[in-house]
Design a protein around this motif. Structure first.
Motif, mmCIF file in Angstrom:
data_model
loop_
_atom_site.group_PDB
_atom_site.id
_atom_site.type_symbol
_atom_site.label_atom_id
_atom_site.label_comp_id
_atom_site.label_asym_id
_atom_site.label_seq_id
_atom_site.Cartn_x
_atom_site.Cartn_y
_atom_site.Cartn_z
ATOM 1 N N HIS A 56 45.514 18.783 51.651
ATOM 2 C CA HIS A 56 46.262 20.048 51.587
ATOM 3 C C HIS A 56 46.032 20.757 50.254
ATOM 4 O O HIS A 56 46.156 21.959 50.163
ATOM 5 N N LEU A 81 45.479 23.631 57.314
ATOM 6 C CA LEU A 81 45.366 22.467 56.419
ATOM 7 C C LEU A 81 44.758 22.861 55.078
ATOM 8 O O LEU A 81 45.213 22.422 54.021
ATOM 9 N N ASP A 123 53.897 22.068 53.016
ATOM 10 C CA ASP A 123 52.953 22.256 54.120
ATOM 11 C C ASP A 123 53.686 22.158 55.443
ATOM 12 O O ASP A 123 53.829 21.087 56.002
ATOM 13 N N HIS A 125 52.908 23.615 58.371
ATOM 14 C CA HIS A 125 52.035 23.565 59.538
ATOM 15 C C HIS A 125 52.609 24.315 60.736
ATOM 16 O O HIS A 125 52.833 23.736 61.802
ATOM 17 N N HIS A 131 46.525 17.316 61.420
ATOM 18 C CA HIS A 131 45.962 15.987 61.124
ATOM 19 C C HIS A 131 45.452 15.322 62.403
ATOM 20 O O HIS A 131 45.793 14.184 62.726
ATOM 21 N N HIS A 195 55.437 12.534 55.608
ATOM 22 C CA HIS A 195 54.682 13.668 56.121
ATOM 23 C C HIS A 195 54.165 13.324 57.534
ATOM 24 O O HIS A 195 54.271 12.192 57.984
HETATM 25 ZN ZN LIG Z 1 49.947 18.080 56.636
#
Ligand SMILES: [Zn+2]
Length: 296
Positions: A56, A81, A123, A125, A131, A195
């Motif tokens: 990231h 990402l 992050d 997303h 991922h 995460h």
């Molecule tokens: Zn992530």
């Protein structure tokens, strides 16, 4: 005269064929570098990040800018990402290599429509979890899309690329069967995560991410949040605390010490460590499954 012309022709063809071989790829993450090398072993491949680095957040170093500038294709994950660094690299490179994004070729999980990334919120997303390479079925889909992209860019090499993609797919499918058999006993196991780095892995193996050390997606663990987790985990302890190789293990270690029952802390490689060989991707997932199998 004729001989000279034919010499020129031969020299011309030789330079054409060496030009055909010169193909440079800028891979944002090691898994895409590994895949590119499998599909096109003669390509020059630059890799922006390694397994011990958080994809990231990396620094837009001058060497990366130069590598991106000299590349024919950039192969990245997408879905935000690399939002913190790739646009900056592209801007500084001043020349945009075509961009292949893996996330465009699979169905993403956990989209958070409307979520906005702030510097203090990390992050999130919003487009979905990027991922995706930790689900081998999705990685296979990406390999097929990437093969098509490379073959379109290099029509003269289409047959060879297609053949390599088919060989990889056959080998990868048999590995998937082996991994799924090996991990069958892990179904339903609860893990503490940090995460959403392995969200696709849990979903694939039927494991349950019980709680997240991050108080909000992309936010570093806080003492208050950890205390709250500890209270809930004491009544239902997890099978393990699982971190990615690039994550700070301090919060996980603290939680492990505070739990009154022994709970293993596993640090899984976030991605392939060796991108040069044909076997790197298989070895990586072998390691992931071997580590998790300790929980059986
Ligand atoms: Zn992530």
């Amino acid at each position: 005269m004729v001989r000279t012309a034919s010499k020129w022709l031969t020299a011309g063809l030789m330079s054409l064929s060496s030009a055909a071989q010169a193909f440079t790829v800028f891979a944002c993450e090691p898994e895409w570098a590994a895949l590119t090398r499998i599909l096109m072993p003669q390509a020059t491949v630059h890799v922006a990040t390694h397994a011990a680095q958080d994809p990231h957040h990396i620094e837009a170093r001058p060497s990366l800018i130069a590598q991106l500038r000299s590349s024919d294709l950039a192969v990245c994950t997408g879905a935000g990402l690399e939002a913190g660094w790739l646009p900056l690299l592209q801007q500084r490179a001043g020349r945009a290599a075509p961009l292949f994004e893996a996330a465009d070729h699979v169905v993403l999980i956990d989209a958070r429509p409307g979520a906005v990334a702030h510097p203090w919120a990390g992050d999130v997303h919003a487009e979905g979890n990027p991922h995706l390479h930790t689900d081998p079925h999705k990685l296979l889909e990406v390999s097929q899309a990437l093969a098509e992209e490379l073959a379109t860019m290099r029509p003269a090499e289409r047959a060879a690329i297609t053949q390599r993609a088919a060989h990889f797919a056959a080998q990868w499918r048999s590995s998937i069967t082996r991994w799924e058999q090996r991990a069958a006993a892990l179904k339903g196991r609860r893990v503490v995560v940090q995460h959403a780095s392995f969200a696709y892995l849990w979903r694939w193996l039927g494991m349950i991410p019980q709680v997240d050390l991050e108080p909000k997606p992309g936010m570093a663990p806080t003492p208050g949040h950890l205390q709250h987790l500890l209270n809930s985990l004491r009544s239902t302890p997890p099978s393990a605390i699982v971190l990615a190789s690039y994550q700070d293990p301090r919060a996980g270690r603290w939680l492990q010490r505070q739990l009154q029952v022994p709970v293993p802390l596993l640090i899984l490689p976030a991605t392939v460590e060796e991108t040069a060989g044909q076997e790197g991707l298989v070895k990586w997932m072998d390691t992931v499954i071997n580590e998790l199998s300790k929980l059986e």
